[in-house]
Write an enzyme that holds these catalytic residues in place. Structure first.
Site, short mmCIF file in Angstrom:
data_model
loop_
_atom_site.label_atom_id
_atom_site.label_comp_id
_atom_site.label_asym_id
_atom_site.label_seq_id
_atom_site.Cartn_x
_atom_site.Cartn_y
_atom_site.Cartn_z
N LYS A 297 4.28 -0.69 7.18
CA LYS A 297 3.09 0.15 7.32
C LYS A 297 2.14 -0.36 8.40
O LYS A 297 1.39 0.42 8.99
CB LYS A 297 2.35 0.25 5.99
CG LYS A 297 3.11 1.02 4.92
CD LYS A 297 3.14 2.50 5.22
CE LYS A 297 3.81 3.29 4.10
NZ LYS A 297 3.94 4.73 4.45
N GLU B 210 -5.47 7.47 3.30
CA GLU B 210 -5.02 7.70 1.94
C GLU B 210 -3.91 6.71 1.65
O GLU B 210 -3.27 6.22 2.58
CB GLU B 210 -4.49 9.12 1.79
CG GLU B 210 -3.01 9.30 2.13
CD GLU B 210 -2.65 9.03 3.58
OE1 GLU B 210 -3.53 9.19 4.45
OE2 GLU B 210 -1.49 8.64 3.85
N SER C 83 11.98 -1.94 3.88
CA SER C 83 10.71 -1.38 4.36
C SER C 83 9.51 -2.22 3.95
O SER C 83 8.49 -2.21 4.62
CB SER C 83 10.54 0.04 3.85
OG SER C 83 10.55 0.06 2.44
#
Lengths: 416, 297
Positions: A86, A108, A386
């Site tokens: 991220k 968000e 991830s």
């Protein structure tokens, strides 16, 4: 490559008040990201390296390679600063917001990883940050909530609906509609109105850019397949982007099959989050894409053991690539993801995010000892790790406790 | 704006009420345009409430067809959407609602694009079945908050085919080329968003309203101002500033919510709505008296 549409998918379906901001963002994306104006991309790459810890390794997974009788490589995005891919996008967008002269960041978050990454990037680049998060997700992901607060971000709970990512996105869009002149909305995945899907893909494509180069260095060839979990689809698109033109590389997007693929139409609940595998075309949160919706077009609540995959939509480019046959959507259920979580932790010493565990659940399903024979994987497979699973430990304890998993550690110790 | 107005026939609904066939005609005098979510908190009460607005002087009524993700709405209308959906509202039920209404005021359907896109059987072309059904029950136009002019071609074509108006929202941030693009597509009236943000009643009238109205002066289409208007006095201010009408949503939805939460009889809530509607309509008319007279008259 700037793109607002992917076939019929994508577009800009947002309230009029946001359209000028979206035009401004499109202009900034084209100039700074695509044309490297003022050396934006040079600074982004330098910060990704020095602050973010890139490049991440491509690691051969020895135990898994043996178990599955093929070469299994792990792209270690769990080693990016903050513990997930991220940061690639959050750092890019917060930096872009600074180049655009925006004074405030909103975001968000579902599992909290995007919120954490945005809070870190905002602290690093000295921009005030507020994060919207569904109440249910706050309860599931307390470590990440705390990490956001430590980094100085405000966390605003969202109580509407089921209190997951869908509601958090709607609430952040409302904030943006009010503060659009001074605020940039850092969307956390390849979703939302154009240019977000293309821009987030570009920031995340560093994953496949490195993986491609590392494959050639390590075994002198491209992998036969790339596997990545898909919620909104940002790590998926990041892992696939630089392999899209290599038709010989199979691309598998692994979705959350939840507890079942059946749907309770009356209650408006899908007990899964497999919008690529089962969704219908529609318009949500600014884009035309594949959605979990009832026959009237109302958006269904989704479910996954992993809050990061718990979303009723998916990126429009992924929807397009699935229709084109370039990406194969598959899914595994909550149980398989939890089993895979424990397997990777025990066999490889890597505690994966529950999102990531879905990709490994698929590997087990099609190449493990009880493989169902539905998919023949090639000899070399890259799995995108991830993110790391620290954030999920409370959920894992609770969910493991409710199940009979052959490979889980005994849970008695957790009862004190 | 719309040359098709002359060709349209007025529609008659199941209750026998005649509705004028043009939205623009409703703005001959300063117009009061109320909004309620259809079916809030239930089908039958909601019929009473909408009819009370008509009695109170509504010139056009915006009827909300609830969508589960109303990203342009503030908390008041969002809660109305939740109540309506929990009460079983669906697009087809919405059309039945319109058919059952006994009002002689033009009706505009306000909803989000996904519901319009999905309506009809599998295999139906997107958008058209919804527009066709809306025309059948006597809807005069649409407001679709998440459909900007750039994405509106499909709906525009279907509306033209059935003689329905497509109302667009102009925000304080809308300027230059975007304003021209929107105004070239708008029919019926233009919804002037009084301020940035989401819907919700507020206590003052924004400077952004005056600026927006000034930007729109050159365009020959009725200008209805919405977002934040809750009293007759505000309605008067907005009309005095040059608006052709006022759109009021949250303040009316608050009356419905309050009646629901307090367990008031439906008639009492309806009376309150009628009385607030009258105040708002009178405010709009009073505002026109305060307008500076055009030069030369």
């Amino acid at each position: 490559m700037s793109q607002s549409k992917f076939g019929d998918y994508g577009g800009q379906y947002v309230p009029e008040a946001l359209m000028p901001a979206i035009e401004e963002l499109t202009d900034a994306y084209e100039r700074y990201v695509l044309e490297n104006e003022d050396g934006f991309m040079d600074e982004f790459r330098e910060r990704l390296r020095d602050f973010g810890g890139r490049p991440t390794p491509l690691q051969r997974a020895d135990q898994l390679s043996e178990r599955y009788d093929r070469e299994v490589y792990l792209k270690r995005e769990d080693l990016v600063h903050g513990g997930a891919h991220k940061l690639n996008n959050a750092l890019g967008q917060v930096l872009l917001a600074r180049y655009m002269g925006k004074e405030r960041i909103i975001a968000e978050t579902g599992a909290g990883q995007h919120g954490t990454a945005t809070a870190m990037a905002a602290a690093h680049l000295d921009v005030p940050c507020e994060v919207y998060m569904g109440r249910r997700d706050i309860n599931r992901q307390r470590p990440n909530v705390f990490r956001m607060r430590i980094n100085g971000a405000e966390v605003n709970p969202v109580d509407i609906g089921r209190g997951t990512l869908k509601e958090a996105i709607s609430e952040t869009m409302r904030d943006w509609a009010t503060t659009v002149e001074t605020t940039h909305y850092v969307i956390g995945s390849v979703v939302g109105p154009a240019p977000f899907p293309a821009m987030v893909r570009d920031f995340q494509s560093v994953i496949s850019e490195e993986a491609r180069r590392q494959c050639e260095e390590k075994f002198g060839d491209l992998p036969g397949a790339v596997l990545a979990c898909a919620g909104g689809g940002s790590n998926t698109m990041g892992a696939f982007a630089n392999f899209l033109d290599d038709e010989e590389v199979d691309l598998y997007a692994v979705e959350a099959g939840g507890s079942s693929l059946e749907v309770d139409e009356e209650e408006g609940i899908a007990p899964h989050s497999a919008s690529l595998s089962t969704g219908d075309e529609g318009v949500l949160h600014g884009a035309r894409t594949k959605l979990l919706q009832d026959s009237h077009g109302q958006i269904m609540e989704s479910h996954s053991v992993s809050s990061g995959l718990d979303y009723s939509g998916v990126g429009p480019e992924l929807a397009y690539l699935v229709d084109e046959g370039r990406v194969t959507p598959v899914n595994v259920d909550d149980d398989a993801a939890l089993e895979a979580f424990h397997r990777l932790s025990q066999d490889e010493g890597i505690i994966p995010a529950l999102e990531t565990a879905h990709a490994f659940g698929f590997l087990e399903k099609v190449a493990g000892p009880d493989a169902d024979g539905g998919v023949e994987l090639p000899g070399t497979v890259v799995v995108n790790v991830s993110g790391r699973g620290d954030k999920d430990l409370e959920s894992v304890i609770e969910e493991t406790d409710q199940r009979q998993l052959d490979n889980a550690p005994t849970m008695e110790v957790f009862d004190g | 704006m719309s040359g098709e107005d002359d060709q349209r026939e007025s529609s008659e609904n199941a209750s026998g009420a005649e509705r004028p066939a043009s939205l623009e005609d409703a703005f001959d005098e300063p117009a009061f345009v109320p909004y309620l979510a259809a079916g809030d908190p239930d089908f039958e009460s909601s019929l009473e409430y909408v009819e009370a607005l008509a009695r109170g002087g509504a010139d056009v009524i915006e009827l909300g067809l609830p969508f589960s993700e109303p990203i342009a709405e503030g908390p008041t209308i969002q809660q109305a959407v939740v109540r309506s959906l929990e009460g079983g509202m669906t697009p087809e039920r919405f059309f039945e609602f319109v058919e059952a209404l006994d009002v002689d005021v033009p009706l505009v359907c306000m909803t989000y694009y996904n519901l319009i896109y999905q309506f009809g059987e599998d295999g139906d072309p997107p958008v058209r079945p919804f527009v066709e059904r809306a025309a059948e029950v006597g809807i005069e136009g649409f407001v679709v908050p998440d459909l900007p002019a750039e994405e509106a071609d499909l709906l525009r074509e279907a509306c033209d085919e059935h003689g329905l108006d497509l109302v667009f929202i102009v925000a304080p941030t809308t300027t230059g080329e975007r304003l021209d693009r929107i105004m070239s597509q708008v029919t019926g009236y233009v919804y002037v968003q009084a301020r940035l943000g989401v819907t919700g009643a507020r206590s003052d009238v924004s400077d952004q309203t005056t600026e927006s109205l000034a930007r729109l002066e050159a365009y020959d289409v009725p200008k209805a101002v919405g977002f934040g208007i809750s009293s007759g006095e505000q309605a008067a201010d907005v009309v005095a500033a040059g608006a052709d009408g006022v759109i009021v949503g949250s303040a009316l939805v608050d009356v419905v919510a309050d009646g629901h939460e307090e367990g008031r009889p439906v008639e009492e809530t309806a009376d309150r709505l009628e009385s607030l509607a009258r105040e708002l309509k009178e405010g709009a008319l009073a505002g026109a008296q305060r307008r500076p007279r055009p030069e030369g008259t």
